[in-house]
Structure formats: structure tokens, C-alpha cells
Motif scaffolding. Structure first.
Motif, PDB file in Angstrom:
ATOM      1  N   LYS A   2       0.835  -1.203   0.000  1.00 40.60           N
ATOM      2  CA  LYS A   2       0.000   0.000   0.000  1.00 40.60           C
ATOM      3  C   LYS A   2       0.873   1.258   0.000  1.00 40.60           C
ATOM      4  O   LYS A   2       2.072   1.204   0.287  1.00 40.60           O
ATOM      5  CB  LYS A   2      -0.891   0.024   1.254  1.00 40.60           C
ATOM      6  CG  LYS A   2      -1.800  -1.186   1.428  1.00 40.60           C
ATOM      7  CD  LYS A   2      -2.578  -1.064   2.724  1.00 40.60           C
ATOM      8  CE  LYS A   2      -3.452  -2.278   2.979  1.00 40.60           C
ATOM      9  NZ  LYS A   2      -4.149  -2.167   4.294  1.00 40.60           N
ATOM     10  N   ALA A   3       0.243   2.374  -0.317  1.00 43.37           N
ATOM     11  CA  ALA A   3       0.917   3.660  -0.137  1.00 43.37           C
ATOM     12  C   ALA A   3       1.079   3.915   1.358  1.00 43.37           C
ATOM     13  O   ALA A   3       0.214   3.526   2.158  1.00 43.37           O
ATOM     14  CB  ALA A   3       0.101   4.774  -0.779  1.00 43.37           C
ATOM     15  N   SER A   4       2.167   4.550   1.743  1.00 47.20           N
ATOM     16  CA  SER A   4       2.447   4.749   3.171  1.00 47.20           C
ATOM     17  C   SER A   4       1.345   5.518   3.877  1.00 47.20           C
ATOM     18  O   SER A   4       1.060   5.283   5.060  1.00 47.20           O
ATOM     19  CB  SER A   4       3.779   5.483   3.342  1.00 47.20           C
ATOM     20  OG  SER A   4       4.846   4.698   2.842  1.00 47.20           O
ATOM     21  N   SER A   5       0.694   6.438   3.160  1.00 47.51           N
ATOM     22  CA  SER A   5      -0.374   7.234   3.760  1.00 47.51           C
ATOM     23  C   SER A   5      -1.602   6.400   4.101  1.00 47.51           C
ATOM     24  O   SER A   5      -2.446   6.819   4.900  1.00 47.51           O
ATOM     25  CB  SER A   5      -0.768   8.375   2.821  1.00 47.51           C
ATOM     26  OG  SER A   5      -1.151   7.852   1.550  1.00 47.51           O
ATOM     27  N   GLU A   6      -1.732   5.208   3.506  1.00 45.93           N
ATOM     28  CA  GLU A   6      -2.899   4.348   3.744  1.00 45.93           C
ATOM     29  C   GLU A   6      -2.645   3.287   4.805  1.00 45.93           C
ATOM     30  O   GLU A   6      -3.517   2.483   5.124  1.00 45.93           O
ATOM     31  CB  GLU A   6      -3.298   3.657   2.435  1.00 45.93           C
ATOM     32  CG  GLU A   6      -3.670   4.631   1.317  1.00 45.93           C
ATOM     33  CD  GLU A   6      -3.881   3.918  -0.008  1.00 45.93           C
ATOM     34  OE1 GLU A   6      -3.776   2.677  -0.032  1.00 45.93           O
ATOM     35  OE2 GLU A   6      -4.158   4.611  -1.009  1.00 45.93           O
ATOM     36  N   VAL A   7      -1.450   3.255   5.358  1.00 51.59           N
ATOM     37  CA  VAL A   7      -1.076   2.223   6.329  1.00 51.59           C
ATOM     38  C   VAL A   7      -1.509   2.647   7.732  1.00 51.59           C
ATOM     39  O   VAL A   7      -1.431   3.833   8.077  1.00 51.59           O
ATOM     40  CB  VAL A   7       0.458   2.010   6.283  1.00 51.59           C
ATOM     41  CG1 VAL A   7       0.916   1.032   7.361  1.00 51.59           C
ATOM     42  CG2 VAL A   7       0.871   1.526   4.905  1.00 51.59           C
ATOM     43  N   PRO A   8      -1.972   1.703   8.568  1.00 51.62           N
ATOM     44  CA  PRO A   8      -2.344   2.045   9.951  1.00 51.62           C
ATOM     45  C   PRO A   8      -1.194   2.729  10.688  1.00 51.62           C
ATOM     46  O   PRO A   8      -0.023   2.408  10.478  1.00 51.62           O
ATOM     47  CB  PRO A   8      -2.666   0.677  10.574  1.00 51.62           C
ATOM     48  CG  PRO A   8      -3.058  -0.183   9.420  1.00 51.62           C
ATOM     49  CD  PRO A   8      -2.259   0.287   8.256  1.00 51.62           C
ATOM     50  N   LYS A   9      -1.535   3.669  11.556  1.00 55.31           N
ATOM     51  CA  LYS A   9      -0.524   4.461  12.260  1.00 55.31           C
ATOM     52  C   LYS A   9       0.466   3.600  13.028  1.00 55.31           C
ATOM     53  O   LYS A   9       1.659   3.927  13.126  1.00 55.31           O
ATOM     54  CB  LYS A   9      -1.222   5.427  13.232  1.00 55.31           C
ATOM     55  CG  LYS A   9      -2.027   6.538  12.580  1.00 55.31           C
ATOM     56  CD  LYS A   9      -1.112   7.582  11.958  1.00 55.31           C
ATOM     57  CE  LYS A   9      -1.939   8.752  11.408  1.00 55.31           C
ATOM     58  NZ  LYS A   9      -1.063   9.759  10.749  1.00 55.31           N
ATOM     59  N   SER A  10      -0.006   2.464  13.545  1.00 60.64           N
ATOM     60  CA  SER A  10       0.862   1.624  14.375  1.00 60.64           C
ATOM     61  C   SER A  10       2.020   1.005  13.593  1.00 60.64           C
ATOM     62  O   SER A  10       3.034   0.621  14.162  1.00 60.64           O
ATOM     63  CB  SER A  10       0.038   0.514  15.040  1.00 60.64           C
ATOM     64  OG  SER A  10      -0.590  -0.286  14.046  1.00 60.64           O
ATOM     65  N   LEU A  11       1.856   0.908  12.274  1.00 60.61           N
ATOM     66  CA  LEU A  11       2.890   0.296  11.434  1.00 60.61           C
ATOM     67  C   LEU A  11       3.445   1.258  10.390  1.00 60.61           C
ATOM     68  O   LEU A  11       4.314   0.890   9.598  1.00 60.61           O
ATOM     69  CB  LEU A  11       2.333  -0.935  10.716  1.00 60.61           C
ATOM     70  CG  LEU A  11       1.777  -2.070  11.573  1.00 60.61           C
ATOM     71  CD1 LEU A  11       1.114  -3.120  10.686  1.00 60.61           C
ATOM     72  CD2 LEU A  11       2.877  -2.695  12.415  1.00 60.61           C
ATOM     73  N   GLN A  12       2.951   2.490  10.403  1.00 59.37           N
ATOM     74  CA  GLN A  12       3.227   3.408   9.297  1.00 59.37           C
ATOM     75  C   GLN A  12       4.709   3.745   9.156  1.00 59.37           C
ATOM     76  O   GLN A  12       5.264   3.719   8.049  1.00 59.37           O
ATOM     77  CB  GLN A  12       2.419   4.689   9.487  1.00 59.37           C
ATOM     78  CG  GLN A  12       2.342   5.553   8.249  1.00 59.37           C
ATOM     79  CD  GLN A  12       1.403   6.732   8.428  1.00 59.37           C
ATOM     80  OE1 GLN A  12       1.437   7.410   9.454  1.00 59.37           O
ATOM     81  NE2 GLN A  12       0.546   6.967   7.437  1.00 59.37           N
ATOM     82  N   LYS A  13       5.384   4.039  10.267  1.00 58.59           N
ATOM     83  CA  LYS A  13       6.792   4.436  10.170  1.00 58.59           C
ATOM     84  C   LYS A  13       7.672   3.280   9.717  1.00 58.59           C
ATOM     85  O   LYS A  13       8.591   3.460   8.916  1.00 58.59           O
ATOM     86  CB  LYS A  13       7.266   4.989  11.512  1.00 58.59           C
ATOM     87  CG  LYS A  13       6.716   6.365  11.847  1.00 58.59           C
ATOM     88  CD  LYS A  13       7.358   6.934  13.090  1.00 58.59           C
ATOM     89  CE  LYS A  13       6.871   8.356  13.361  1.00 58.59           C
ATOM     90  NZ  LYS A  13       7.508   8.937  14.572  1.00 58.59           N
ATOM     91  N   GLU A  14       7.380   2.083  10.234  1.00 63.72           N
ATOM     92  CA  GLU A  14       8.177   0.920   9.846  1.00 63.72           C
ATOM     93  C   GLU A  14       7.975   0.595   8.361  1.00 63.72           C
ATOM     94  O   GLU A  14       8.928   0.297   7.632  1.00 63.72           O
ATOM     95  CB  GLU A  14       7.801  -0.288  10.706  1.00 63.72           C
ATOM     96  CG  GLU A  14       8.227  -0.199  12.155  1.00 63.72           C
ATOM     97  CD  GLU A  14       7.389   0.803  12.960  1.00 63.72           C
ATOM     98  OE1 GLU A  14       7.920   1.386  13.920  1.00 63.72           O
ATOM     99  OE2 GLU A  14       6.201   1.009  12.612  1.00 63.72           O
ATOM    100  N   GLN A  15       6.724   0.695   7.913  1.00 57.96           N
ATOM    101  CA  GLN A  15       6.440   0.454   6.487  1.00 57.96           C
ATOM    102  C   GLN A  15       7.125   1.502   5.627  1.00 57.96           C
ATOM    103  O   GLN A  15       7.658   1.208   4.544  1.00 57.96           O
ATOM    104  CB  GLN A  15       4.919   0.467   6.254  1.00 57.96           C
ATOM    105  CG  GLN A  15       4.480   0.084   4.862  1.00 57.96           C
ATOM    106  CD  GLN A  15       4.357   1.282   3.908  1.00 57.96           C
ATOM    107  OE1 GLN A  15       4.626   2.419   4.300  1.00 57.96           O
ATOM    108  NE2 GLN A  15       3.960   1.006   2.677  1.00 57.96           N
ATOM    109  N   ALA A  16       7.146   2.743   6.104  1.00 58.90           N
ATOM    110  CA  ALA A  16       7.768   3.842   5.353  1.00 58.90           C
ATOM    111  C   ALA A  16       9.274   3.600   5.203  1.00 58.90           C
ATOM    112  O   ALA A  16       9.851   3.847   4.133  1.00 58.90           O
ATOM    113  CB  ALA A  16       7.503   5.168   6.054  1.00 58.90           C
ATOM    114  N   ILE A  17       9.912   3.107   6.256  1.00 62.64           N
ATOM    115  CA  ILE A  17      11.352   2.838   6.198  1.00 62.64           C
ATOM    116  C   ILE A  17      11.653   1.764   5.159  1.00 62.64           C
ATOM    117  O   ILE A  17      12.579   1.896   4.344  1.00 62.64           O
ATOM    118  CB  ILE A  17      11.882   2.416   7.589  1.00 62.64           C
ATOM    119  CG1 ILE A  17      11.972   3.648   8.492  1.00 62.64           C
ATOM    120  CG2 ILE A  17      13.242   1.729   7.476  1.00 62.64           C
ATOM    121  CD1 ILE A  17      12.426   3.341   9.900  1.00 62.64           C
ATOM    122  N   VAL A  18      10.872   0.684   5.167  1.00 61.68           N
ATOM    123  CA  VAL A  18      11.089  -0.403   4.207  1.00 61.68           C
ATOM    124  C   VAL A  18      10.879   0.093   2.779  1.00 61.68           C
ATOM    125  O   VAL A  18      11.698  -0.166   1.885  1.00 61.68           O
ATOM    126  CB  VAL A  18      10.163  -1.598   4.515  1.00 61.68           C
ATOM    127  CG1 VAL A  18      10.255  -2.654   3.417  1.00 61.68           C
ATOM    128  CG2 VAL A  18      10.518  -2.215   5.869  1.00 61.68           C
TER     129      VAL A  18
END
Length: 536
Positions: A464-480
Motif C-alpha cells: 500500500k501507499a504509506s499514507s494508507e497504512v495504519p498508524k501503528s505500522l506506518q513508520k516501519e512500512q515507510a522505512i522499508v
């Protein structure tokens, strides 16, 4: 015995003339699979054919030797199957009965399907028809697969008056100096007695029937009527190079099949370790780390029992402590990182060892990309405030990059099929056929390696786009997502600076509360990794 000899002689055939081009390619691949399966199960037969004069068809003999050489050089099985099939194709195209139209149709099919490995072998057609193939080995333009094809042809057509060890020494001096290290994997075939050799075992005359890394199965004629036994190679000697007839060797090999069954010992061919499952020794260490009250001495003892883990941790700890003082014991190394991070480091080390255990043309490129993406992920994990530690970020990124090493489409190409469709899409980063989405493969592998549901969820959310990811996982997903896209831009598309102006990347930077200067610092900090190796 008669059945094995006849099977060997009928092992390779080219099929009938009515086959379409695609059917013929698949037919060659099936033939190659048969050869590879035979050599995997019976390396002694291929090894014996190296030094014993035999009446096998030259094409069959060359394929057997090529499969043996490829396995010893740790070629990936799928890659080696295509090399064997390409040799079959080359031999067919060299046949006088093959028309120009058929030749053109095959070459067109190979180019349309990006089967560059096959085209490399086809370029050796003139060399295979030469009386002295050894003269072509010195060409510096050849890659390792081409050299092995030539090497197999040289030994398959060896003159009876020339010993196989003498011929190997003649080949070795002709190889360009920077490629001679490839011969190290083959030296075992030329420095010891091979199956089919007449030898002395503990002072008694006998015949060597099978070999492992450190043992040989010896048949010794005696009144006890034994079928033979496994003995250490140190007790087996061959003062004079002598061998039995090939038919006699096959007869003994067949008769001793039950006696040769052995549960211990190290196989002669390099072992392949399953990528889908972590080593048992690692699971034991991970289980010890997950206890509420970790017993440090017990943990260190488990790590010390695995020399590769022990050496890896002590070496990295020596480089990572602030004063860069040498770490002298494993306890000091564990305390340098803390028990929470040691597990991630060992899992990543073991995973990379298994992902890179076999050779194929794009391996150096895929490995470099993975190392760079992991380095970026570790850097951003320290820069941004996230649940990732540098080690867990690198480990998660390794799982995300794992399909580079597991998908068959990457094994037979010499150019990485980079897609420019989307700057930050991981699923669409490379143009490769797969029934399963990229991130689904990565997530499944992470589950097989006992990764937490949180990190598996991070991998899943990368679709998904980082803006659509739940807040609890958003930063980790953004880093990857950022690390993967940045590594791709640095090594392949060479647009790292324009990437920073991409809308999706700007959104990721805002989520992580970092700016373009932080990204540039990551590039500077990992400058030693900013190069792309050429294909093997």
C-alpha cells in the motif's frame, strides 16, 4: 549393469523433427533435468567417466561432466539445468541435418524470451567443433558457464594417451589469472583417487567404488565375501594411477548399492540447505533468547557450538564498538549488542547464507542490492523514531529482498529486469513472472523463519501507499518502502536525486519526520556500497 549402461547411452536424444521450437526447448530442458537428477544421485558415475576410458556417446559424456562440474561449483540447479539444455541445443544446431530455418527459429525464440544463458552457449558452437577445444579456454571474454561447457568438452574428448590430471594442468595454465580461482572447486577431482580406481586400502589391494568428502567406499576381494566398506580417505592410496574397465566399475557399483547406503558422512557434492526453514541450531538460540530470564552463559554456549555464528558475532562486534577494540569472546560480543538484537543479527546472517549459497549470473547484483537496502533501512531506523532497531530493520528488509534469490526468472537472465512503472512499488519493482505477488513470497518466508506477526504485517502493508497504512505500522512500512526504492534508484535507475522529488517519497519523508538532507547523509554513510557488480 547392462540396464545402467544402456540407460547412460540413451540418456541424451534430440527428439523427432516434428517438434515446434517451444516444444523442442522444453524437450531439451527435460533431458537436462534427467542428466542433473542422475548426477545428483550418482556423482560417482560421472566422476568415474572423467578418468576411465568408456564408449559412452561424446554428447552424453560431455553433459555428465558438465553437470558434475556445475554442481561442484555450486551452480543453482535451475541455472545449471538451463546450461545443460543450452549445450543440447548447441549440439543439435551443430548437426549437419539442422537447417538454417530451424537454427534461425531457435535463436529468435531465445532472444524473444531473454534466455541469454542459452545464447552464450550457442556462441561456443565453433569451439565445440574444433579438434583442439583447449585453445579456446584462454579467451578472457568467456564467463564461468562457458568455461565449464568447454572444460566438459575437453575431458569428454580427451585423447587416450593423455592422463586426465595432466590435461587439467594444461587447462589451468591457459586460464586467465583472474578466473583461476574458479578451478578451486574442481581440484578435488584431480588430487585424489576417483571411483573406478584401483587402490590400496590399509595395505590391501582393492577398488574404489564411491566417495564422500572424507570417506571412500572400497571393495576388497576377500574370503569373507564382504561387499565392501566405507574407509577414511587417509587410509586409501593410489601409488600408481590404474583403473578398472568402465563396465566392471558399473557392475560393482550396482552390486554394492545396498552396502553403500550410509547415514553418516559428508556427501561428495556440496549440500543444498532449505531456504524455507532456518537451521535447527538457530532455532535453539532464538528459543533461548525468547525466555523471560535469559541465561547468558547458556546462550553463549549455544552460539559457540556453531562456528560460523561465533565468528560472525565476534567480527561484527569488533567493528561496531566505539573504540573498535577486538572482541575476544562471544559473551563480550553478546553484551556489545544486547540479547534483543543478537537474535535478529544471527537470523539475518543465516538467511543471507542460505539465499546466496548457490551461484547464478545475477547473484552479485542481487546481493549488492540487498546489502544496500538493508544498510539504508538500518540508517533510517536510527534517524527516525520507530519500533525498529537497526538490526530488526535490516532483517525485515532482507526478507523483502528474498524473492531476488528465489524466483526462477532471475536465475537464467544476465540483466536484472528493472521496472520503471512505479518509483516506490515493491511488487512492481522488477519485471518477472510469478503466480504469487512479491510481498506475499517475502511474508511467507518471514513466517517460516519464525518472525513476529508485527514484522510480517509490516511486509504485508508495503503493498500500500504509506499514507494508507495504519498508524501503528506506518513508520516501519515507510522505512522499508523508502530503503527499497532508494537502493533501486542508486544501483539500477540512477535517479536517486530525482526520486527525492517524487510525491510518494515526499509523503514518506513527512511520515518519518526526516528531510532530504537526512537521505543524502544516508547516501554518504553507505558510499562504499554504491556500486553495482557485473553479472557472473
Amino acid at each position: 549393469m547392462t540396464n545402467i549402461i544402456s540407460t547412460l547411452k540413451r540418456l541424451v536424444h534430440q527428439g523427432n523433427e516434428t517438434l515446434s521450437v517451444e516444444q523442442r526447448i522444453n524437450f531439451w530442458l527435460k533431458n537436462a533435468k534427467r542428466v542433473l537428477t542422475l548426477v545428483n544421485a550418482n556423482p560417482a558415475i560421472a566422476s568415474a567417466s572423467l578418468h576411465i576410458d568408456n564408449d559412452l556417446p561424446k554428447d552424453t559424456h560431455q553433459l555428465l561432466l558438465l553437470a558434475l562440474f556445475g554442481k561442484l561449483c555450486r551452480f543453482n540447479d535451475h541455472y545449471l539445468q538451463h546450461i545443460l539444455a543450452s549445450l543440447l541445443a548447441t549440439l543439435w544446431l551443430s548437426d549437419k541435418e539442422t537447417t538454417r530455418e530451424q537454427t534461425a527459429a531457435v535463436i529468435r525464440f531465445l532472444r524473444n524470451h531473454n534466455l541469454s544463458v542459452w545464447l552464450d552457449t550457442l556462441r561456443l558452437q565453433k569451439a565445440f567443433q574444433a579438434t583442439k577445444q583447449i585453445n579456446y579456454v584462454a579467451d578472457s571474454r568467456l564467463n564461468m558457464a562457458q568455461r565449464l561447457c568447454l572444460l566438459a568438452g575437453i575431458f569428454a574428448n580427451r585423447p587416450k594417451k593423455v592422463g586426465y590430471q595432466t590435461l587439467f594442468s594444461q587447462v589451468a595454465v591457459r586460464l586467465p589469472a583472474n578466473d583461476r580461482h574458479y578451478l578451486a572447486a574442481l581440484i578435488a577431482l584431480f588430487e585424489r583417487a576417483l571411483p573406478g580406481a584401483k587402490i590400496y586400502a590399509n595395505g590391501a589391494p582393492g577398488a574404489l567404488i564411491d566417495i564422500q568428502q572424507n570417506h571412500g567406499f572400497v571393495f576388497i576381494p576377500s574370503s569373507e565375501n564382504e561387499d565392501g566398506k566405507w574407509l577414511p580417505l587417509s587410509s586409501i592410496h593410489s601409488p600408481v594411477a590404474m583403473s578398472m574397465p568402465f563396465e566392471h566399475f558399473i557392475a560393482l557399483y550396482t552390486d554394492t548399492a545396498q552396502a553403500r547406503v550410509n547415514q553418516g558422512g559428508t556427501p561428495f557434492l556440496p549440500s543444498n540447505y532449505a531456504i524455507q526453514h532456518p537451521p535447527n541450531a538457530l532455532l535453539s538460540i532464538v528459543d533461548a533468547l525468547q525466555k523471560s530470564d535469559v541465561d547468558i552463559p547458556e546462550l553463549c554456549e549455544k552460539i559457540e557450538q556453531v562456528p560460523t555464528f561465533n565468528q560472525f558475532l565476534m567480527q561484527t562486534a569488533s567493528q561496531d564498538n566505539r573504540l573498535q577494540l577486538p572482541v575476544k569472546n562471544i559473551k563480550q560480543a553478546v553484551l556489545t549488542y544486547g540479547i534483543e538484537r543478537v537474535g535478529d543479527m544471527l537470523i539475518q546472517f543465516a538467511l543471507m547464507e542460505r539465499l546466496t549459497q548457490n551461484q547464478y549470473p545475477l547473484l552479485p547484483m542481487c546481493k549488492q542490492f540487498t546489502l544496500l537496502a538493508c544498510a539504508f533501512a538500518s540508517h533510517f531506523a536510527q534517524t527516525a523514531n520507530t519500533k525498529f532497531s537497526p538490526q530488526s530493520a535490516a532483517l525485515t528488509m532482507t526478507f523483502v529482498c528474498a524473492p531476488l534469490f528465489t524466483l526462477p526468472g532471475f536465475k537464467v537472465s544476465k540483466t536484472l529486469p528493472v521496472s520503471g512503472a512505479s518509483a516506490v512499488s515493491i511488487n512492481k519493482a522488477f519485471k518477472v513472472k510469478s503466480d504469487t505477488p512479491w510481498l506475499a513470497i517475502a511474508s511467507e518466508l518471514a513466517g517460516s523463519w519464525h518472525q513476529s506477526s508485527t514484522w510480517r504485517a509490516v511486509i504485508h502493508q508495503c503493498s500500500k501507499a504509506s499514507s494508507e497504512v495504519p498508524k501503528s505500522l506506518q513508520k516501519e512500512q515507510a522505512i522499508v518502502s523508502l530503503s527499497f526504492a532508494l537502493a533501486k534508484a542508486c544501483l539500477f535507475t540512477q535517479d536517486a536525486y530525482s526520486l527525492l522529488h517524487n510525491i510518494s517519497v515526499k509523503s514518506i519523508l513527512n511520515i518519518l519526520h526526516i528531510d532530504q538532507d537526512d537521505v543524502l547523509q544516508a547516501l554518504d554513510a553507505n558510499g562504499q556500497l554504491l556500486f553495482c557488480p557485473r553479472a557472473l
